[in-house]
Design a protein around this motif. Structure first.
Motif, PDB file in Angstrom:
ATOM      1  N   VAL A  26       0.857  -1.210   0.112  1.00  0.00           N
ATOM      2  CA  VAL A  26      -0.024  -0.033  -0.355  1.00  0.00           C
ATOM      3  C   VAL A  26       0.651   1.254  -0.377  1.00  0.00           C
ATOM      4  CG1 VAL A  26      -1.393   1.882   1.514  1.00  0.00           C
ATOM      5  CG2 VAL A  26      -2.048  -0.932   0.729  1.00  0.00           C
ATOM      6  N   MET A  27       0.399   2.269  -1.254  1.00  0.00           N
ATOM      7  CA  MET A  27       1.809   3.073  -1.622  1.00  0.00           C
ATOM      8  C   MET A  27       0.806   4.853  -1.080  1.00  0.00           C
ATOM      9  SD  MET A  27       4.906   3.239  -3.793  1.00  0.00           S
ATOM     10  CE  MET A  27       5.427   1.728  -3.612  1.00  0.00           C
ATOM     11  N   GLY A  28       1.315   5.583  -0.949  1.00  0.00           N
ATOM     12  CA  GLY A  28       0.711   6.725  -1.505  1.00  0.00           C
ATOM     13  C   GLY A  28       0.634   7.824  -0.202  1.00  0.00           C
ATOM     14  N   GLU A  33       2.010   6.721   8.251  1.00  0.00           N
ATOM     15  CA  GLU A  33       2.697   7.286   9.675  1.00  0.00           C
ATOM     16  C   GLU A  33       1.470   8.231  10.035  1.00  0.00           C
ATOM     17  OE1 GLU A  33       6.555   8.648  10.412  1.00  0.00           O
ATOM     18  OE2 GLU A  33       7.583   7.714   9.413  1.00  0.00           O
ATOM     19  N   TYR A  34       0.597   8.822   9.221  1.00  0.00           N
ATOM     20  CA  TYR A  34      -0.120   9.433   9.216  1.00  0.00           C
ATOM     21  C   TYR A  34      -1.415   8.959   9.244  1.00  0.00           C
ATOM     22  CZ  TYR A  34      -2.767  13.913   8.847  1.00  0.00           C
ATOM     23  OH  TYR A  34      -3.460  15.676   8.762  1.00  0.00           O
ATOM     24  N   ASN A  35      -1.322   8.010   9.059  1.00  0.00           N
ATOM     25  CA  ASN A  35      -3.035   7.173   9.086  1.00  0.00           C
ATOM     26  C   ASN A  35      -3.597   7.420   8.002  1.00  0.00           C
ATOM     27  OD1 ASN A  35      -2.410   5.036  10.936  1.00  0.00           O
ATOM     28  ND2 ASN A  35      -2.111   6.661  12.984  1.00  0.00           N
ATOM     29  N   GLY A  36      -3.042   8.171   6.940  1.00  0.00           N
ATOM     30  CA  GLY A  36      -3.696   7.685   5.325  1.00  0.00           C
ATOM     31  C   GLY A  36      -4.928   9.486   5.844  1.00  0.00           C
ATOM     32  N   ALA A  37      -5.084  10.147   4.705  1.00  0.00           N
ATOM     33  CA  ALA A  37      -5.889  11.986   4.826  1.00  0.00           C
ATOM     34  C   ALA A  37      -6.532  11.302   5.479  1.00  0.00           C
ATOM     35  CB  ALA A  37      -5.335  12.825   3.749  1.00  0.00           C
ATOM     36  N   TYR A  38      -7.364  10.241   4.842  1.00  0.00           N
ATOM     37  CA  TYR A  38      -9.246   9.872   5.159  1.00  0.00           C
ATOM     38  C   TYR A  38      -9.328   9.184   6.066  1.00  0.00           C
ATOM     39  CZ  TYR A  38     -10.084  13.590   2.783  1.00  0.00           C
ATOM     40  OH  TYR A  38     -10.876  14.929   1.799  1.00  0.00           O
ATOM     41  N   LYS A  39      -7.595   8.730   6.923  1.00  0.00           N
ATOM     42  CA  LYS A  39      -7.519   7.454   8.046  1.00  0.00           C
ATOM     43  C   LYS A  39      -8.474   6.028   7.122  1.00  0.00           C
ATOM     44  CE  LYS A  39      -6.689  10.085  11.396  1.00  0.00           C
ATOM     45  NZ  LYS A  39      -5.811  10.953  10.601  1.00  0.00           N
ATOM     46  N   ILE A  40      -8.454   5.859   5.987  1.00  0.00           N
ATOM     47  CA  ILE A  40      -9.085   4.800   5.215  1.00  0.00           C
ATOM     48  C   ILE A  40      -7.782   3.672   5.813  1.00  0.00           C
ATOM     49  CG2 ILE A  40      -9.013   3.372   2.952  1.00  0.00           C
ATOM     50  CD1 ILE A  40     -11.014   5.678   4.227  1.00  0.00           C
ATOM     51  N   LYS A  46       1.539   0.259  11.084  1.00  0.00           N
ATOM     52  CA  LYS A  46       1.422  -0.034  12.677  1.00  0.00           C
ATOM     53  C   LYS A  46       1.749  -1.477  12.724  1.00  0.00           C
ATOM     54  CE  LYS A  46       0.770   0.775  17.993  1.00  0.00           C
ATOM     55  NZ  LYS A  46       0.180   0.714  18.849  1.00  0.00           N
ATOM     56  N   ARG A  47       0.811  -1.760  11.495  1.00  0.00           N
ATOM     57  CA  ARG A  47       0.889  -3.805  12.057  1.00  0.00           C
ATOM     58  C   ARG A  47       1.447  -4.154  11.265  1.00  0.00           C
ATOM     59  NH1 ARG A  47      -5.379  -6.644  10.450  1.00  0.00           N
ATOM     60  NH2 ARG A  47      -4.465  -8.655   9.905  1.00  0.00           N
ATOM     61  N   ASP A  55       4.804   5.682   2.464  1.00  0.00           N
ATOM     62  CA  ASP A  55       4.296   6.967   2.734  1.00  0.00           C
ATOM     63  C   ASP A  55       5.498   7.352   1.811  1.00  0.00           C
ATOM     64  OD1 ASP A  55       2.995   7.813   4.639  1.00  0.00           O
ATOM     65  OD2 ASP A  55       4.406   7.384   6.456  1.00  0.00           O
ATOM     66  N   THR A  56       4.605   8.323   0.652  1.00  0.00           N
ATOM     67  CA  THR A  56       5.212   8.942  -0.731  1.00  0.00           C
ATOM     68  C   THR A  56       5.572  10.167  -0.726  1.00  0.00           C
ATOM     69  OG1 THR A  56       3.265   9.124  -1.577  1.00  0.00           O
ATOM     70  CG2 THR A  56       4.695   6.896  -2.567  1.00  0.00           C
ATOM     71  N   PRO A  57       6.675  10.865  -1.350  1.00  0.00           N
ATOM     72  CA  PRO A  57       6.168  12.303  -1.169  1.00  0.00           C
ATOM     73  C   PRO A  57       5.387  12.654  -2.030  1.00  0.00           C
ATOM     74  CG  PRO A  57       8.318  11.051  -2.153  1.00  0.00           C
ATOM     75  CD  PRO A  57       7.732  10.515  -1.630  1.00  0.00           C
TER      76      PRO A  57
END
Lengths: 324, 366
Positions: A26-28, A33-40, A46-47, A55-57
């Motif tokens: 999963v990439m984007g 670390e932020y857990n997703g802009a929309y938390k998806i 962590k898991r 995390d990508t730039p």
């Protein structure tokens, strides 16, 4: 049956597929670390750790292209676009590379890539963040496009998309992420290319995808309550491949069709559906096919007006009454 | 890192540094060296034969000839090991032949025949051979730069010691996605080697008219903390030595490299480039042919080393011509694809007849 959110359904699908297949990554932007802009993707980093959730730039063309290359090599990247609107800076990678590489190589290569993220208006973020490019994407043979409306469909279609050996674009919706619905605990897949009758009816077919399905359901409820009109709601679920037979069978039954589409009208998904209906079941129609699309202007910011720009139950009801 | 451009030996065609003694070259056998000559000649004879077909109107679209640049493909791709991969742009015939694709399948593809490497669906710009670790053949300038990155990313993900040689032209360094790729390559330690084949012209626009830094394109890698080097493309030994350094950096340190290889194309951007002799003087082209032709220089080198004579040269060249002529025959004799072939090789699931390939309508014809 457990009731969970659309967001949780997507999260569960990603987690289950990460668990099942070590080639899934999963990439984007902000997915780890932020857990997703929309938390998806909440909790996935962590898991599953750095290797599996990355995390990508802010480089959509770069990282989507990277995903295409990695998919050609047998990985199954699931790339998040924070908004599908941002796909426009990665368009060459999506259309020319993910969409065309199999054909141009005479079938030597396939690209098991998923690109997912929200594609919707209605959140008062202005025109640049409110695009619904499912019609553009579905215009490219080689790409698949799905648009789930419910938590159940979101999970089943996401899992199907990840297991598919072709590139699949999953069009989600920020306005649906908090919606709740029944989702079974066990494993299930919803095949791509199978529509779903969300409400049975006999007088008119409301044909929609994504959040427009819910708008159509609201309209159908009122049509029944206020006008004693029985509307059938057909949820396309998948734009390409498209479940043509389910659409046509519904129209054969009801003899009327109103297409509900958050796309803009010009060459929107509903334009394709309308063409298909007139071509194949013209003689079954008792009235011209009608469409309710987003009003044909860039998405306006002003909150009360944007609510009117998207398809509304009122506009659907007016169209139905006009042909009933 | 600060590198100044090496003084290119324009007059003599002889490199001041003798890269023949580099470790990767020191143990080359006579057969290997003659093999490089054969491969360069095969590219040239293949393309000369294809040019004739183009001029006879037997080919559609574009034909981007590699003639003049042969030492780059041969010098670099011959270094590939089992887990090394390659991807390039639309000037892809040379790379295809060096990785082992046959002249027959390539020539047939040019003519749009069913026996072509892409069954006639890709054309000149889109040759692929994943079984030979060759991933195309890409038509959009710099579009392949993140794909090469992704291929290398997958190698690292799978814990394979390999790299992806990712070729671009000098025009591609001005595309944004190339820079996004460089940043990602350095940030994530991805074993990718970007090889800029600098033939001095992006179509009709000279480097001086397209690049803010006029003396060097690879130097932009500084901005991404990527090691880089410039390479005299007319010296096969130098091409090999410096490319090997980059491959080793990828293998051993998982770090990217940008190489800029000076080279020159004799023909236009494509054969359809009517201004090929207007944006540069015919004398310039002639000067390169006379003094900097990579094949002639390699022939001379091998003659000096005493491993090539005229008879051997003629034998190698005749074999290349014969192979090209046979490929033309094969291509001309081959059938075109059938109309129904338009609809295969679009979706894997449909081609394979899987369950997923059978749900819903995939194609929207009548």
């Amino acid at each position: 049956m457990p009731v969970i959110t659309y967001r949780q359904a997507l999260n569960d699908a990603l987690a289950e597929e990460l668990e099942r297949d070590e080639n899934v990554v999963v990439m984007g932007e902000e997915v780890a670390e932020y857990n997703g802009a929309y938390k998806i993707t909440e909790g996935l980093w962590k898991r599953f750790g750095d290797k599996r959730v990355v995390d990508t730039p802010i480089s959509e063309a770069g990282f989507i292209g990277l995903g295409v290359g990695a998919a050609m090599m047998g990985l199954r990247p699931v790339m998040e676009l924070m908004f599908w609107s941002f796909a426009y800076v990665a368009y060459d990678q999506i259309i020319n590379n993910a969409g065309c590489v199999r054909y141009m190589s005479g079938g030597l290569i396939n690209c098991p890539l998923v690109i997912r993220g929200p594609a919707n208006g209605g959140t008062n973020v202005g025109a640049t963040h409110s695009h619904t490019p499912e019609n553009f994407l579905a215009n490219t043979p080689g790409l698949k496009v799905v648009s789930p409306a419910t938590p159940y469909d979101a999970k089943g279609l996401m899992k199907a998309a990840i297991r598919d050996n072709d590139p699949v674009c999953v069009m989600e919706n920020t306005l649906l992420y908090g919606d709740q619905g029944e989702v079974p605990e066990g494993e299930y897949i919803i095949p791509i290319g199978v529509a779903d009758i969300k409400r049975e009816g006999t007088d008119v077919s409301l044909i929609a995808h994504g959040r427009a399905v819910l708008t159509a359901l609201a309209a159908a409820h009122r049509l029944h309550e206020e006008f004693n009109i029985s509307a059938e709601v057909v949820d396309l679920r998948s734009i390409r491949p498209l479940d043509q037979e389910t659409v046509l069978n519904s129209v054969r039954k009801t003899h009327r069709a109103v297409l509900v589409d958050e796309n803009k009208p010009f060459c929107g998904v509903s334009a394709q559906i309308a063409s298909m209906i007139q071509e194949h079941v013209f003689d079954d129609l008792d009235a011209p096919v009608q469409r309710v699309c987003s009003l044909d202007a860039p998405a306006i910011y002003s909150p009360p007006l944007e609510a009117l720009q998207l398809p509304t139950a009122d506009r659907i009801i007016q169209k139905v009454l006009a042909i009933s | 890192m600060s590198v100044t451009r090496a003084e290119k030996p324009k007059k003599t065609g002889r490199n001041p540094v003798d890269y023949a003694k580099a470790p990767i070259n020191a143990d080359l056998t006579k057969e290997q060296k003659l093999g490089f000559l054969a491969d360069m000649l095969r590219i040239r004879r293949f393309e000369q034969a294809s040019l004739k077909l183009y001029q006879q109107g037997k080919m559609g679209g574009f034909l981007h000839l590699y003639i003049g640049q042969e030492s780059v493909a041969v010098g670099t791709l011959a270094l590939m090991g089992d887990h090394d991969h390659a991807i390039t742009a639309y000037r892809d015939h040379g790379h295809a032949l060096v990785v082992g694709m046959s002249m027959n399948e390539c020539m047939a593809e040019l003519l749009g025949k069913a026996t072509g490497c892409s069954k006639g669906k890709g054309g000149s710009m889109h040759f692929f051979a994943p079984d030979k670790n060759f991933w195309g053949g890409h038509g959009i300038v710099a579009g392949q730069t993140p794909l090469g990155l992704g291929i290398a990313y997958a190698l690292k993900y799978k814990d394979l010691k390999g790299c992806c040689l990712t070729y671009i032209g000098d025009g591609a360094v001005n595309q944004g996605v190339y820079h996004e790729s460089l940043n990602l390559a350095s940030l994530w330690d991805i074993p990718v080697v970007y090889i800029i084949e600098n033939n001095q012209y992006s179509m009709g626009t000279s480097l001086a008219r397209s690049s803010a830094i006029k003396s060097c394109l690879a130097e932009r890698a500084e901005g991404y903390k990527i090691d880089w080097d410039i390479v005299n493309g007319e010296d096969l030994y130098e091409v090999r030595a410096k490319t090997w350094d980059a491959i080793e950096r990828a293998h051993e340190k998982c770090r990217p490299t940008v190489l800029e290889i000076d080279t020159y194309r004799y023909y236009g951007h494509s054969v359809a480039d009517a201004n090929a002799k207007k944006y540069r003087k015919p004398e310039e082209i002639e000067f390169y042919k006379q003094n900097h032709d990579p094949i002639t220089l390699w022939e001379n080198r091998l003659k000096e080393e005493g491993i090539l004579d005229e008879a051997e040269l003629k034998k190698v060249d005749e074999a290349a011509k014969k192979e090209a002529a046979a490929a033309v025959q094969f291509a001309e004799d081959s059938p075109f694809p059938e109309p129904e072939d338009i609809f295969s090789d679009i979706y894997y699931e449909v081609d394979m007849g899987t369950e997923s390939g059978q749900t819903g309508r995939h194609f929207f014809n009548d």
